[in-house]
Write a protein that holds these residues in place. Structure first.
Motif, PDB file in Angstrom:
ATOM      1  N   ALA A  33      41.599  47.459 -53.220  1.00 13.39           N
ATOM      2  CA  ALA A  33      41.279  47.911 -54.620  1.00 13.39           C
ATOM      3  C   ALA A  33      40.755  49.238 -54.757  1.00 13.39           C
ATOM      4  N   THR A  34      41.249  50.076 -55.880  1.00 11.91           N
ATOM      5  CA  THR A  34      40.915  51.318 -56.117  1.00 11.91           C
ATOM      6  C   THR A  34      39.746  51.171 -56.995  1.00 11.91           C
ATOM      7  N   SER A  35      39.381  52.242 -57.441  1.00 10.18           N
ATOM      8  CA  SER A  35      38.031  52.117 -58.161  1.00 10.18           C
ATOM      9  C   SER A  35      38.738  51.968 -59.491  1.00 10.18           C
ATOM     10  N   VAL A  36      39.577  52.171 -60.071  1.00 13.84           N
ATOM     11  CA  VAL A  36      40.267  51.846 -61.453  1.00 13.84           C
ATOM     12  C   VAL A  36      40.507  50.402 -61.273  1.00 13.84           C
ATOM     13  N   LEU A  37      41.037  49.802 -60.429  1.00 12.76           N
ATOM     14  CA  LEU A  37      41.337  48.186 -60.284  1.00 12.76           C
ATOM     15  C   LEU A  37      39.955  47.662 -60.303  1.00 12.76           C
ATOM     16  N   ILE A  38      38.879  47.995 -59.463  1.00 12.63           N
ATOM     17  CA  ILE A  38      37.448  47.447 -59.279  1.00 12.63           C
ATOM     18  C   ILE A  38      37.007  47.354 -60.720  1.00 12.63           C
ATOM     19  N   GLY A  39      37.146  48.614 -61.503  1.00 15.59           N
ATOM     20  CA  GLY A  39      36.683  48.515 -63.012  1.00 15.59           C
ATOM     21  C   GLY A  39      37.291  47.726 -63.690  1.00 15.59           C
ATOM     22  N   ILE A  41      38.633  44.919 -62.899  1.00 18.02           N
ATOM     23  CA  ILE A  41      38.110  43.455 -62.560  1.00 18.02           C
ATOM     24  C   ILE A  41      36.719  43.196 -63.021  1.00 18.02           C
ATOM     25  N   LEU A  42      36.036  44.336 -62.949  1.00 23.32           N
ATOM     26  CA  LEU A  42      34.592  43.837 -63.638  1.00 23.32           C
ATOM     27  C   LEU A  42      34.745  43.955 -65.153  1.00 23.32           C
ATOM     28  N   GLY A  43      35.680  44.792 -65.689  1.00 21.50           N
ATOM     29  CA  GLY A  43      35.526  44.768 -67.205  1.00 21.50           C
ATOM     30  C   GLY A  43      36.258  43.349 -67.602  1.00 21.50           C
ATOM     31  N   PHE A  44      37.375  42.849 -66.955  1.00 15.70           N
ATOM     32  CA  PHE A  44      37.887  41.747 -67.175  1.00 15.70           C
ATOM     33  C   PHE A  44      36.760  40.384 -67.191  1.00 15.70           C
ATOM     34  N   THR A  45      36.085  40.522 -66.121  1.00 15.47           N
ATOM     35  CA  THR A  45      35.096  39.647 -66.072  1.00 15.47           C
ATOM     36  C   THR A  45      34.044  39.554 -67.082  1.00 15.47           C
ATOM     37  N   SER A  46      33.717  40.664 -67.632  1.00 19.75           N
ATOM     38  CA  SER A  46      32.809  41.014 -68.630  1.00 19.75           C
ATOM     39  C   SER A  46      33.255  40.450 -70.075  1.00 19.75           C
ATOM     40  N   PHE A  47      34.637  40.659 -70.133  1.00 18.41           N
ATOM     41  CA  PHE A  47      35.386  40.187 -71.353  1.00 18.41           C
ATOM     42  C   PHE A  47      35.425  38.692 -71.287  1.00 18.41           C
ATOM     43  N   VAL A 222      25.204  51.576 -63.566  1.00 22.53           N
ATOM     44  CA  VAL A 222      24.512  51.369 -62.228  1.00 22.53           C
ATOM     45  C   VAL A 222      25.048  50.328 -61.189  1.00 22.53           C
ATOM     46  N   ILE A 223      25.470  49.235 -61.792  1.00 21.37           N
ATOM     47  CA  ILE A 223      26.128  48.007 -61.006  1.00 21.37           C
ATOM     48  C   ILE A 223      27.358  48.609 -60.646  1.00 21.37           C
ATOM     49  N   PHE A 224      28.356  49.494 -61.000  1.00 27.28           N
ATOM     50  CA  PHE A 224      29.456  50.029 -60.583  1.00 27.28           C
ATOM     51  C   PHE A 224      29.185  51.009 -59.378  1.00 27.28           C
ATOM     52  N   VAL A 331      27.096  40.757 -76.745  1.00 25.28           N
ATOM     53  CA  VAL A 331      26.814  42.130 -77.186  1.00 25.28           C
ATOM     54  C   VAL A 331      26.779  42.779 -75.558  1.00 25.28           C
ATOM     55  N   TYR A 332      25.963  42.161 -74.818  1.00 26.10           N
ATOM     56  CA  TYR A 332      25.690  42.352 -73.534  1.00 26.10           C
ATOM     57  C   TYR A 332      26.945  42.600 -72.889  1.00 26.10           C
ATOM     58  N   SER A 333      28.004  41.687 -72.989  1.00 23.66           N
ATOM     59  CA  SER A 333      29.039  41.607 -72.150  1.00 23.66           C
ATOM     60  C   SER A 333      30.017  42.933 -72.651  1.00 23.66           C
ATOM     61  N   LEU A 334      29.917  43.172 -73.952  1.00 21.36           N
ATOM     62  CA  LEU A 334      31.004  44.182 -74.386  1.00 21.36           C
ATOM     63  C   LEU A 334      30.295  45.719 -73.910  1.00 21.36           C
ATOM     64  N   GLY A 335      29.080  45.614 -73.774  1.00 20.64           N
ATOM     65  CA  GLY A 335      28.616  46.873 -73.097  1.00 20.64           C
ATOM     66  C   GLY A 335      28.972  46.973 -71.419  1.00 20.64           C
ATOM     67  N   MET A 336      28.936  45.734 -70.862  1.00 20.90           N
ATOM     68  CA  MET A 336      29.603  45.863 -69.564  1.00 20.90           C
ATOM     69  C   MET A 336      30.896  45.928 -69.456  1.00 20.90           C
ATOM     70  N   ILE A 337      31.691  45.527 -70.228  1.00 20.42           N
ATOM     71  CA  ILE A 337      33.084  45.692 -70.232  1.00 20.42           C
ATOM     72  C   ILE A 337      33.476  47.146 -70.561  1.00 20.42           C
ATOM     73  N   LEU A 338      32.956  47.729 -71.318  1.00 23.75           N
ATOM     74  CA  LEU A 338      33.363  49.383 -71.596  1.00 23.75           C
ATOM     75  C   LEU A 338      33.001  50.124 -70.426  1.00 23.75           C
ATOM     76  N   SER A 339      31.851  49.944 -69.980  1.00 22.25           N
ATOM     77  CA  SER A 339      31.196  50.751 -69.016  1.00 22.25           C
ATOM     78  C   SER A 339      32.041  50.327 -67.498  1.00 22.25           C
ATOM     79  N   SER A 340      32.391  49.237 -67.206  1.00 23.40           N
ATOM     80  CA  SER A 340      33.132  49.029 -66.000  1.00 23.40           C
ATOM     81  C   SER A 340      34.765  49.593 -66.072  1.00 23.40           C
ATOM     82  N   ILE A 341      35.214  49.331 -67.046  1.00 24.98           N
ATOM     83  CA  ILE A 341      36.564  50.029 -67.227  1.00 24.98           C
ATOM     84  C   ILE A 341      36.411  51.432 -67.410  1.00 24.98           C
ATOM     85  N   LEU A 342      35.665  52.324 -68.124  1.00 25.52           N
ATOM     86  CA  LEU A 342      35.705  53.477 -68.403  1.00 25.52           C
ATOM     87  C   LEU A 342      35.345  54.286 -66.899  1.00 25.52           C
TER      88      LEU A 342
END
Length: 385
Positions: A33-39, A41-47, A222-224, A331-342
């Motif tokens: 998995a690349t950094s983009v794919l990991i992001g 995955i984490l973004g989809f999890t937060s979504f 930070v988690i990423f 709201v927390y999850s929304l922050g995690m979604i955007l941060s993970s993907i971006l």
């Protein structure tokens, strides 16, 4: 006794979950998995977590909290075991997303149940603070332990142990946790329904939602970034686990300062977010020690989280805690979604810490300006500075 069981349960859950914090990123990278794919995955999890939060709130208030604690735990335990059986990144994508959805029901229900074991806002603040201390202790030890386990027994076996521990915790919750039932009476002159629905979007709650979004965006970066050091610099998972322990140690120190709870929770939110932004500035601009900056980030993070819960409990009726904490978790999850993907997309071109700093400071400016204008409007015309 019931409250003690809830606190023990939340501690165990936090401990088990945080064991996996430093190992998912290198585990996914081992499957190519690349950094983009990991992001993603984490973004989809937060979504999926966000979707579950929005569904969970009203259901928790209607059907009770215990059922939305035990069933997600059994489901999550099975999914964690399945993580250890995964053979490619696509499977991890699906499993991690499903796990996020399952756990989305757990946190609002557990926090709402804990908040219910209080007779007033001061007791509520105390309960949240005690839970914060216990979960922060878990955060100090668990990531380091998870990194060590991954070094010794491998990623798959670590996920097997995490899953088995969660299933055991689910049994503990089934037999030992009881839900306190409240009899809610209403006066004849009851406020219109539209007024009740507006309580979820009052000025204090909207402010806390905005700050909560920024705080969790920073937390998501930070988690990423910290676990990704195992991929970029070849560090051991135990080393990144230690870095997360510095973060939790800072939060632990703040949570023990009980006198802080006397101050306005909205002011604590604003100061906490500003402190986290300055800590990020020390990382990307001043190149200060990462352990030190994570420690300072943890100090201000520990200032924010109890204040978030206090804002909710002070502005929402007790019978609507489930929905209120569901919205907050979304709201927390929304922050995690955007941060993970971006973060996964931009990290090759610009520091994710810098973007998180900009977002945090923008929110500080918006909230600070809004509160200043509000104070000026409410100030008597005859007063002078």
């Amino acid at each position: 006794m019931e409250k003690m069981y809830i606190l023990i349960f939340l501690f165990i859950i936090s401990f088990i979950m945080r064991i996996g914090t430093p190992i998912f990123t290198p585990y996914a990278a081992a499957f190519g998995a690349t950094s983009v794919l990991i992001g993603l995955i984490l973004g989809f999890t937060s979504f999926s977590d966000l979707t579950g939060n929005l569904i969970a709130g009203p259901l928790v208030d209607r059907f009770g909290k215990k059922i939305f604690i035990t069933i997600p735990l059994f489901t999550s335990g099975a999914l964690f075991i399945a993580h250890g059986l995964a053979s490619n990144s696509k499977q991890l994508f699906i499993l991690h997303g499903l796990n996020g959805f399952a756990l989305a029901f757990l946190i609002p229900a557990a926090i709402a149940m804990l908040s219910g074991y209080a007779r007033n806002s001061r007791e509520q603040g105390k309960n949240i603070a005690i839970n914060g201390i216990l979960t922060t202790i878990a955060g100090m030890v668990a990531p380091f332990l998870g990194g060590k386990m991954a070094d010794v027994i491998g990623y798959s076996n670590t996920y097997f142990i995490i899953g088995a521990a969660i299933l055991a915790t689910a049994l503990f919750a089934t037999f030992l946790i009881t839900e306190r039932q409240f009899i809610i009476t209403h006066k004849k002159k009851i406020m219109p329904t539209i007024t009740k629905s507006n309580t979820f979007f009052s000025a204090p709650l909207l402010t806390s939602y905005l700050i909560g979004f920024a705080v969790m965006y920073i937390h998501g970066v930070v988690i990423f970034e910290v676990p990704y050091l195992t991929v970029e610099e070849g560090l051991s998972p135990s080393v990144t686990g230690k870095l997360f322990s510095f973060l939790s140690l800072g939060a632990f120190i703040t949570l023990f300062m009980f006198f802080i709870n006397r101050y306005d929770p909205l002011k604590r939110l604003l100061v906490g977010l500003l402190g986290m932004c300055l800590s990020l500035y020390g990382i990307f601009s001043l190149s200060l020690s990462l352990p030190l900056m994570l420690f300072l980030t943890g100090i201000f993070f520990g200032l924010v989280m109890p204040a978030m819960a206090t804002v909710v409990t002070e502005n929402v009726p007790r019978e609507n805690y489930g929905k209120a904490f569901g919205i907050m978790s979304a709201v927390y999850s929304l922050g995690m979604i955007l941060s993970s993907i971006l973060t996964g997309i931009i990290r090759e071109y610009i520091s994710p810490y810098f973007i998180a700093f900009l977002i945090g400071m923008l929110v500080v400016a918006i909230v600070g300006y809004t509160r200043l204008r509000l104070n000026q409007i409410m100030k008597p015309k005859g007063d002078f500075y």
